[in-house]
Write an enzyme that holds these catalytic residues in place. Sequence first.
Site, short mmCIF file in Angstrom:
data_model
loop_
_atom_site.label_atom_id
_atom_site.label_comp_id
_atom_site.label_asym_id
_atom_site.label_seq_id
_atom_site.Cartn_x
_atom_site.Cartn_y
_atom_site.Cartn_z
CG HIS A 1 0.12 -0.10 2.84
ND1 HIS A 1 0.23 0.87 3.14
CD2 HIS A 1 0.34 -0.53 3.23
CE1 HIS A 1 0.58 1.05 4.62
NE2 HIS A 1 0.35 -0.30 4.64
CG ASP B 1 -3.22 4.10 2.48
OD1 ASP B 1 -2.18 2.03 1.97
OD2 ASP B 1 -4.05 3.25 3.26
CD GLU C 1 -2.65 -2.35 5.61
OE1 GLU C 1 -2.75 -2.96 6.42
OE2 GLU C 1 -1.94 -0.55 5.67
CD GLU C 2 -1.25 2.18 7.25
OE1 GLU C 2 -2.00 1.75 8.29
OE2 GLU C 2 -0.33 1.82 7.43
CG HIS D 1 1.61 3.66 12.07
ND1 HIS D 1 0.37 3.83 12.41
CD2 HIS D 1 2.01 2.97 10.58
CE1 HIS D 1 -0.04 2.16 11.37
NE2 HIS D 1 0.69 2.29 10.44
ZN LIG Z 1 1.77 -1.13 6.37
#
Ligand SMILES: [Zn+2]
Length: 394
Positions: A73, A75, A140-141, A367
């Site tokens: 992903h 994103d 995905e997030e 993150h």
């Molecule tokens: Zn990821």
Amino acid sequence: MSNQTAVKILQDLIKCPSITPDEGGALSVLQALLEPAGFDISRMRFDDANSPAVENLYAGFGSGGPHFVFAGHTDVVPPGSLADWSHEPFVGDIEDGVVYGRGAVDMKGGIACFAAAALEYLADHPDFKGRISFLITGDEEGPAVNGTVKLLQWCADNGVVFDHCIVGEPTNPSVLGDTIKVGRRGSISARLTVNGVQGHVAYPHLSDNPVRSITGLLSALMEPALDSGNQRFQPTNLEITSIDSGNETSNVTPASISALFNVRFNDEWTPQTIAAELTSRLDQAVLDNRFRGADKAPISYDLEFIGNLSDSFLTRSDTLINALSDAVHFVTGRKPELSTGGGTSDARFIKDYCPVVEFGLVGQTMHQVDERVAIDDLTALSRIYRRFLEVYFA
Ligand SMILES: [Zn+2]
């Protein structure tokens, strides 16, 4: 060569502010990279009444089998407070051999390494037989509704069949080569609500305090342990995330109370059997009536399963696992642990189409503020993916 390429691709991707669900230019960067190399590209925008529209990309090179697909992903999660970053999150600065930026490890870095590896591999093997594909989502997030699920369905509808898949999520807890994820636990969330009768704390015989009731019910959910785990999976675990009556006083007992919890379960359960076990424990706890007077009416509770539930899975493909393990060992000298721990990823959808494992960068800063990756790790991961392609297509 490949390290430069992976670093450059990563910087180009980091410059795209693709905060979920925005494409931010990231898929266009991949398209501009892969199309001149001969990949056929499909861009799809999926939408749904209840979640944001999302851009996705499928790219493939070659024909016939085997068909290997790399999934990921572009994103990213929001950067949070910009003032806390030592380097701007959407620039791709390099300092002391480290690339900074949102998505550096989760997971633009993994995509950059795989793109570099695939392009280099194809340049060196003009006689290549088989197919290499990219399955890249921008969801995905986020809610994961208009991403991989629909992308996989689109592939099936268009006759695209995969033999094996690697998801490039960051899987290594501390050093590159630690861990390959070969499966995941299942997940189920629920809200437990218990009703009672509000009253004065000094006159409990006149009320029915639901806090007492839920204490007994939650104890029964946690004890005894649901299982003790097995060779393949760690023990099933139930975590209570909230117990809330909305009551802020200490002299009134509330009329009702709710608790939220999630269960991560191993392959000894299905979503149906774990749900049945939880319900049976609650029904037994109602009969046991702990912490309550015998004069009270039977506890009235409501158990509602909420959100996405997913089943556990375990990939057993030797072709895939051995080729990847050997590639990791060849490049890093480490023998990766085959793990089923941790959270969920899009692999939970891909497993219904082909054997899938996950291997990517070191996850420590994902993150976080100052998300970053060492250029050495990008170099090593590119070499691992490259080596994997050599072995897989040999
Ligand atoms: Zn990821």
